[in-house]
Motif scaffolding. Structure first.
Motif: not given
Lengths: 424, 409
Positions: A20, B75, B89-91, B127
């Motif tokens: 993350e 990410n 955020q990216t997924d 997202e």
């Protein structure tokens, strides 16, 4: 100890695998202000009026409600209560985007409003958003205003006796916003300058000062100046010369107006023919710089010769003089608001400048905005009031002014996360 | 509807740049990956065909065949410009680049080989409904490169080689349109494919004292899609503004690379090396979309990018534990080519520091199982896409485990 070390190792491995990318957020600060009780005063713009009505989702996206949401990061306690309508139809005047005569246009929304929209909701109060559509500065001070204005009447604690300012003071606010003064000028403008006059600036100053004096007793606050009313889409959508003629039509009209030589037509764009009591002939053609109101019934232009064979009544346009009256009044009012804001040490939102920037076109969060009707994204379908995203833009302008004046760091909102105009 | 709704269809291929900029992960061999992706001066197997065709002639095997695959777990986080608490955020889907190399000694001096790899195979997916969706919601690019190569040993110490590079690109992107209907926001989906060719050439010096120096150059390849399919989904009343069957032409340069590598065999067990990759990113000045059918709401657009050339610095090494186990480690610094004022979230390419490790296990003299792990840290940076006033702070993390198998004869 060993176990701890393994846990640490495991945590490290897990953080790698989870991969993350965390960005630390800043901690919003209240600066010099106690934001615990916020009350909003103002007009339709403050109430969340949009698309020619006051309805629930527009109220939820009103700039005071958006602002209150952000103030919750810096100390706003409890609910910011608004006198919400029960549905999306309000008093039944709402416009939606539809197809009219084959093209996209605002049309009346279908359906019957919930009858409870017309009943008192005072029992659900007290309310923190005290914005009332149609209100003048004087009205905020006026006991019994609820009997004259149904928007206030439905939530006034006692319509026959209470005043908006008294309701505000009773909340013992620690912070307030005030955006008033638009209707004093708008009322004149939307009637084509033929109805109610503009409230003289000295009177406006007296009322405005009286309002502030009561509020600053317990609260710090933010005030907003007023935009140049004549630059909103309501006055800028239909051009003065929207009368498009062929040579044949022009020749016929010239023959018809042979007795009025100051009126002439040619192929292409022509100034509308209008009534003008100030003109010796009583009729004339519109010139550059004059503004046609959005309420001009275009079907009559197309079908009944309005603006060509039949002069358009005076209430549908603003002459150059009337536009000047409006612009001078805006300037005077804004001078008053600026000096009173300084006198009472309040934050000031320069909405007037925001609209000037908007006319040139401005991007927020990769969305293009300008002041054009419907497609511009800032104004709602009535051409006067803000869209939901327009409210978010204004809320951010309020936040900017508050942060600057009170050394606060209230977070702004992401404009694109608010609903846009719905196309059919 | 006088106001054109500007369709700046950012980056069809952006994904490519996402990979090759801050994500530059030249995953063309697990052994190289374990050593911070140094490779220009190495000739341990057929993968030299890609890293430096000049070095291929020096491979120790008669025949070398290897293949492998990696998983890209990436990410990216976006934080809107201060003062804001908005984050997204990216997924991202897991990228799975693979490689396949084969080379054989034709004569003592001449080696012929072929390299097949997927230099660009990742996807970026923000997202759903995020604040930058009007710039990019989702993008994916797959490129497959086929490179027949010959390499010739000119003298005991010098060899040269060259390959013909054929690249096929498949792209798809989705972007939210700033028009909203009762069913939600409008979207445009663009997909297409193209192919083009270039070359890869290199020189290698292999000293008897254990010093190896390599230099190679891969040419720029312009990926031009002439007729990408553009599918618009918009409210019915706007369908005339966004013709259902439309296509778009767009070109993206895949920049040239000039690579330099130096490695030294300190002992039987220890080899250390460095590599420098100079990437000619200034080929990417703007991205232009030409729609076959224009309307007042759908105009062609030219979007500034103004990338700058970058120099990637890599270092790594290999330690031979015994005949059946090799350990590797490395690191590199990959600066972002993106202009700070034209930083669009379809290419969230950041200055990146990467660490890597890996090993090879050889159950016998012919087979080697190769594994690597890369960890990429895209450093937090505050940037903006100024043409549309979309700014903020970005940060990325990428974890790339990989596995491969080599066969030597």
């Amino acid at each position: 100890m060993k176990k701890f070390r393994y846990t640490l190792l495991f945590a490290f491995a897990f953080s790698l695998l989870a991969c993350e990318a965390e960005i630390d957020q800043y901690t919003p600060q209240a600066g010099d202000v106690d934001f615990s009780t916020y009350v909003a005063l103002g007009t339709s713009l403050t109430a969340g009026f949009a698309d020619n009505d006051l309805y629930r989702s527009a109220q939820i996206n009103s700039y005071p409600n958006i602002l209150a949401g952000q103030l919750s990061y810096v100390g706003l306690s409890g609910e910011f209560r608004q006198p919400l309508m029960l549905d999306e139809l309000g008093f039944g005047n709402r416009l939606v985007l539809g197809i009219s005569a084959g093209s996209l246009a605002p049309v009346p929304a279908t359906g019957t409003p919930d009858q409870r929209n017309f009943a008192s909701i005072a029992a659900d109060g007290p309310f923190h958003n005290l914005g009332v559509p149609g209100a003048l500065a004087a009205h905020l001070l006026f006991p019994g205003y609820g009997t004259l204005n149904p928007y206030y009447g439905r939530f006034a604690s006692n319509p026959a006796e209470s005043s908006i300012i008294a309701e505000a003071v009773a909340l013992q606010p620690s912070f307030f916003s005030l955006w008033v003064g638009n209707n004093e000028i708008l009322g004149y403008a939307v009637q084509g300058g033929v109805g109610t006059g503009i409230t003289p600036p000295q009177e406006f100053q007296a009322y405005y000062s009286a309002i502030l004096q009561q509020l600053v007793a317990t609260a710090k606050g933010v005030v907003a100046n007023i935009p140049d009313i004549s630059s909103i889409p309501f006055f800028r959508t239909i051009p003065y010369d929207a009368l498009a003629l062929t040579q044949t039509q022009a020749t016929m009209l010239n023959a018809a107006y042979a007795m009025a030589p100051h009126i002439s037509f040619s192929a292409g764009a022509n100034g509308f023919v209008v009534e003008d009591t100030a003109h010796p002939a009583g009729i004339r053609q519109l010139q550059a710089g004059e503004l046609v109101l959005l309420t001009l019934p275009l079907d009559r232009v197309h079908n009944e010769g309005w603006g060509s064979s039949t002069p358009i009544p005076e209430q549908y346009y603003l002459s150059v003089d009337q536009v000047n009256n409006i612009q001078q009044a805006v300037e005077s009012y804004n001078g008053i608001i600026t000096s009173l804001a300084a006198q009472f040490e309040l934050a000031l939102v320069d909405v007037n400048q925001l609209l000037v920037d908007g006319e040139r076109g401005i991007y927020f969060d990769a969305l293009a905005f300008n002041t054009e009707f419907v497609t511009g994204g800032v104004f709602s379908l009535d051409g006067v009031h803000l869209s939901k995203r327009g409210n978010a833009i204004v809320a951010n302008a309020f936040i900017e002014a508050i942060n600057l004046t009170y050394r606060a760091s209230i977070p702004k909102v992401a404009v694109g996360q608010y609903p846009g105009i719905i196309f059919p | 509807m006088r106001n054109p709704i500007k369709i700046t269809l950012l980056l069809i291929f952006l994904n490519y740049s996402a990979l090759a900029g801050g994500y530059q992960v030249s995953l063309h061999g697990q052994r190289q990956a374990g050593m911070g992706l140094i490779g220009t001066s190495l000739f341990m197997d057929a993968s030299a065909a890609f890293y430096n065709p000049g070095a291929l002639a020096l491979m120790p095997q008669q025949i070398s065949i290897l293949g492998g695959v990696s998983g890209i777990f990436s990410n990216v986080t976006y934080q809107m410009t201060y003062p804001s608490l908005y984050q997204a955020q990216t997924d991202n889907p897991i990228g799975t680049p693979f490689y396949l190399y084969a080379a054989a000694k034709i004569t003592d001096r001449l080696v012929a080989g072929i390299a097949v790899n997927t230099p660009f195979g990742n996807g970026l997916k923000w997202e759903e409904g995020w604040a930058g969706r009007f710039l990019i919601q989702e993008i994916s690019l797959r490129a497959i490169t086929i490179q027949p190569t010959v390499s010739f040993r000119i003298s005991d110490e010098i060899s040269a080689g060259a390959g013909f590079v054929y690249t096929m690109g498949f792209v798809e992107m989705e972007r939210t349109l700033p028009v909203e209907g009762v069913d939600g926001e409008g979207k445009v989906n663009i997909s297409g494919n193209t192919a083009n060719y270039g070359f890869n050439a290199g020189l290698q010096y292999a000293g008897r004292n254990g010093l190896n120096i390599g230099i190679s150059y891969r040419s720029q390849i312009d990926m031009a899609v002439d007729d990408a399919e553009a599918i618009f989904s918009v409210p019915l009343s706007l369908s005339g503004m966004f013709p259902a069957e439309n296509s778009v032409a767009v070109t993206l340069p895949l920049p040239a690379n000039l690579d330099f590598g130096l490695s030294y065999q300190f002992s039987r067990e220890l080899m250390l090396g460095i590599a420098l990759n100079y990437v000619f990113w200034d080929a990417y000045q703007d991205l232009t979309f030409n729609f076959e059918t224009n309307t007042p709401a759908l105009t062609d657009s030219s979007n500034p990018r103004e990338y700058s050339n970058t120099l990637i610095v890599r270092a790594g090494g290999e330690y031979k534990v015994n005949n059946s186990l090799y350990l590797r480690a490395g690191a590199y610094y990959d600066p972002s080519p993106v202009n700070r004022d034209y930083f669009s979230p379809e290419t969230p390419s950041l200055n990146t520091l990467a660490l890597s490790g890996g090993f090879s296990f050889l159950p016998n003299s012919q087979i080697s199982i190769d594994a690597s792990l890369l960890f990429l840290m895209g450093m937090e940076e505050s940037v903006t896409y100024s043409p549309e006033n979309f700014g903020g702070t970005y940060k990325s993390r990428v974890l790339i485990p990989g596995i491969g198998i080599s066969y030597s004869l």
